[in-house]
Design a protein around this motif. Structure first.
Motif, mmCIF file in Angstrom:
data_model
loop_
_atom_site.group_PDB
_atom_site.id
_atom_site.type_symbol
_atom_site.label_atom_id
_atom_site.label_comp_id
_atom_site.label_asym_id
_atom_site.label_seq_id
_atom_site.Cartn_x
_atom_site.Cartn_y
_atom_site.Cartn_z
ATOM 1 N N GLY A 31 -8.376 -6.824 -9.024
ATOM 2 C CA GLY A 31 -9.564 -6.515 -8.240
ATOM 3 C C GLY A 31 -9.627 -7.271 -6.930
ATOM 4 N N PRO A 32 -10.537 -6.846 -6.057
ATOM 5 C CA PRO A 32 -10.677 -7.453 -4.737
ATOM 6 C C PRO A 32 -11.393 -8.794 -4.809
ATOM 7 N N VAL A 33 -11.389 -9.503 -3.690
ATOM 8 C CA VAL A 33 -12.260 -10.671 -3.541
ATOM 9 C C VAL A 33 -13.477 -10.198 -2.754
ATOM 10 N N CYS A 34 -14.641 -10.701 -3.127
ATOM 11 C CA CYS A 34 -15.895 -10.267 -2.502
ATOM 12 C C CYS A 34 -16.574 -11.470 -1.862
ATOM 13 N N ALA A 35 -17.095 -11.300 -0.660
ATOM 14 C CA ALA A 35 -17.837 -12.370 0.015
ATOM 15 C C ALA A 35 -19.215 -11.854 0.413
ATOM 16 N N LYS A 169 -13.829 -9.091 -16.282
ATOM 17 C CA LYS A 169 -13.932 -8.863 -14.821
ATOM 18 C C LYS A 169 -12.627 -9.157 -14.074
ATOM 19 N N GLY A 170 -11.508 -9.063 -14.796
ATOM 20 C CA GLY A 170 -10.214 -9.258 -14.140
ATOM 21 C C GLY A 170 -9.627 -10.646 -14.288
ATOM 22 N N GLU A 187 -3.098 -0.189 -10.746
ATOM 23 C CA GLU A 187 -3.162 -0.222 -9.273
ATOM 24 C C GLU A 187 -3.974 -1.385 -8.725
ATOM 25 N N ILE A 188 -4.935 -1.890 -9.499
ATOM 26 C CA ILE A 188 -5.787 -2.951 -8.936
ATOM 27 C C ILE A 188 -5.359 -4.354 -9.379
ATOM 28 N N HIS A 189 -4.195 -4.475 -9.997
ATOM 29 C CA HIS A 189 -3.703 -5.814 -10.323
ATOM 30 C C HIS A 189 -3.043 -6.461 -9.101
ATOM 31 N N ARG A 190 -3.201 -7.768 -8.992
ATOM 32 C CA ARG A 190 -2.575 -8.549 -7.917
ATOM 33 C C ARG A 190 -1.207 -8.993 -8.426
#
Length: 199
Positions: A31-35, A169-170, A187-190
């Motif tokens: 997943g993404p990082v959120c700010a 949550k990942g 697809e959303i794995h780092r």
């Protein structure tokens, strides 16, 4: 603990308005990082406001609504998995933070950044170590970032049900690693975070 002490001091010194900035999701495997960046009315009392990590999910959700309704302005932004892989997690975190701050109106005179590093922030800023427990606007930003990212990961749980994103949550729980070994990454794995997967 007076969560407004730092902001009041800065206002007296002529730095106003100030915003608080924090992120959620630097550590997960997916997943993404959120700010989030938040400009609060000076001295606003929000009962229960604290570092998002110290609050229950239910309490964070309730505070999210109060913060969004009460803020002078707020910005929430992501940096994608692709951006994390390209820039590394710190660079991607700065990118998300800059995007969030850029959404504020009026623009802040100073951005208070949770933590001890801010080299990639393009706005005037000051680091506040442990800021999400010391400073009202950073605590508010921590809640907006955490709730927004958690909601995103719940959506991803429906798209990729094999991984249990709704539960962790990942983050790298035992269950998540077991699912990765069984199904491989989605697809959303780092991928840069998964080097020790078979260890």
């Amino acid at each position: 603990m007076d969560l407004w002490e730092l902001e009041r001091e800065l206002a007296r010194d002529g730095s106003a308005p100030v915003c608080g900035v924090d992120e959620a999701g630097r550590g997960p495997l997916a997943g993404p990082v959120c700010a989030a960046a938040v400009l609060l009315p000076m001295g606003l009392e929000i009962p229960g406001l604290n570092d998002s990590k110290k609050l229950s999910e239910k309490k964070r959700e309730a505070l999210y609504d109060i913060i969004v309704q009460s803020a002078v302005s707020y910005g929430i932004a992501f940096a994608t998995v692709e951006e994390i892989e390209t820039l590394n997690i710190l660079g991607a975190t700065y990118l998300a933070m800059n995007r969030a701050i850029a959404r504020l109106t009026p623009p802040p005179a100073l951005a208070l950044i949770d933590g001890n590093r801010s080299a990639g922030i393009t706005f005037p800023n000051r680091c506040v170590v442990g800021g999400d427990g010391k400073c009202a606007s950073i605590a508010a930003a921590s809640i907006l970032a955490k709730v927004t990212r958690d909601r995103y990961m719940l959506e991803m749980a429906q798209r990729y049900p094999a991984y249990g994103f709704e539960r962790h949550k990942g983050y790298g729980t035992k269950q998540h690693y077991a699912a990765l070994r069984e199904h491989g990454p989605c697809e959303i794995h780092r991928l840069s975070f998964l080097k020790d997967l078979h260890g």
